[in-house]
Design an enzyme around this catalytic site. Structure first.
Site, PDB file in Angstrom:
ATOM      1  N   CYS A 118       0.881  -1.169   0.000  1.00  0.00           N
ATOM      2  CA  CYS A 118       0.000   0.000   0.000  1.00  0.00           C
ATOM      3  C   CYS A 118       0.913   1.211   0.000  1.00  0.00           C
ATOM      4  CB  CYS A 118      -0.922   0.034   1.218  1.00  0.00           C
ATOM      5  SG  CYS A 118      -1.989   1.504   1.227  1.00  0.00           S
ATOM      6  N   CYS A 121      -0.551   4.337   2.471  1.00  0.00           N
ATOM      7  CA  CYS A 121      -0.510   4.215   3.938  1.00  0.00           C
ATOM      8  C   CYS A 121      -0.218   2.768   4.300  1.00  0.00           C
ATOM      9  CB  CYS A 121      -1.805   4.719   4.567  1.00  0.00           C
ATOM     10  SG  CYS A 121      -3.308   4.028   3.830  1.00  0.00           S
ATOM     11  N   SER A 122      -1.225   2.042   4.803  1.00  0.00           N
ATOM     12  CA  SER A 122      -0.983   0.640   5.171  1.00  0.00           C
ATOM     13  C   SER A 122      -2.269  -0.177   5.066  1.00  0.00           C
ATOM     14  CB  SER A 122      -0.415   0.554   6.589  1.00  0.00           C
ATOM     15  OG  SER A 122      -1.285   1.184   7.527  1.00  0.00           O
ATOM     16  N   CYS A 123      -3.019   0.033   3.989  1.00  0.00           N
ATOM     17  CA  CYS A 123      -4.237  -0.743   3.781  1.00  0.00           C
ATOM     18  C   CYS A 123      -3.878  -2.222   3.723  1.00  0.00           C
ATOM     19  CB  CYS A 123      -4.925  -0.305   2.487  1.00  0.00           C
ATOM     20  SG  CYS A 123      -5.480   1.423   2.518  1.00  0.00           S
TER      21      CYS A 123
END
Length: 217
Positions: A118, A121-123
């Site tokens: 991702c 961000c950090s999906c």
């Protein structure tokens, strides 16, 4: 690179490393501070928050995803359904995604290796894999996975033939990806439970392979 939106990669140069000597990263400090504020204002109960974290760490972990992969390895009809609509397929096993989330399964083959990142961000597919690893959220992985996926895989100890295509999938807030790793050789006749033990979190992100029979845990 695949995905439903284009990310601005300039943020990939941001540094999130904490200062030497600090036991907590910058993100961990922010989370602790936010937790304290919400607790003080009565918005969250610490015990309830701990229970949620424990659930993702120990009860979900990568176990849900491993169950899905093992079923796909042993059930051709389920595998086909998973690759067609993973959200619908995993729901038949009792797993329900958060509202608005769509899960997409991508299959590794000898000709193509998939990995997930991702860049914004950090999906991450929490319901399948549990809590995301620290490195998944770090800027070096998020930026290098796009620019040098083969080099990143090498850092994880994943060596692929030069003619194997590497495809990088970019998660979004709406779309999460689950890699269906290749089934290890020598597992003919194994039960789903036995096969699930070979499925690792990294193999479902694409930064690793499933464990081979007899390999140390």
């Amino acid at each position: 690179m695949s995905g439903d939106h284009d990310h601005d990669h300039s943020h990939g140069d941001q540094q999130h490393d904490h200062e030497h000597g600090s036991e907590l990263s910058e993100m961990q400090i922010r989370v602790r501070a936010l937790e304290s504020i919400l607790t003080e204002k009565g918005y969250v109960e610490p015990a309830a928050l701990d229970a949620i974290i424990e659930t993702y760490e120990t009860k979900i972990g990568p176990h849900n995803g491993a169950q899905v992969v093992a079923r796909a390895w042993t059930d051709p009809a389920f595998r086909q359904a998973l690759l067609k609509d993973a959200t619908e397929a995993v729901s038949t096993l009792g797993h329900v995604s958060r509202v608005g989330d769509h899960l997409v399964a991508i299959e590794n083959t000898p000709q193509r290796h998939n990995m997930v990142v991702c860049t914004l961000c950090s999906c991450y597919p929490w319901e399948m894999l549990g809590l995301p690893p620290i490195w998944y959220k770090a800027s070096p992985y998020r930026s290098r996975a796009v620019k040098d996926p083969r080099g990143v895989l090498a850092d994880f100890g994943v060596s692929l033939p030069k003619d194997t295509e590497i495809r990088v999938w970019d998660s979004t807030a709406e779309t999460r990806f689950l890699v269906l790793p290749m089934r290890p050789a020598g597992t003919e006749g194994w039960s789903e439970a036995q096969l699930a033990e070979l499925v690792t979190r990294d193999s479902m992100i694409g930064t690793g392979f499933a464990k081979t029979p007899g390999a140390p845990s």
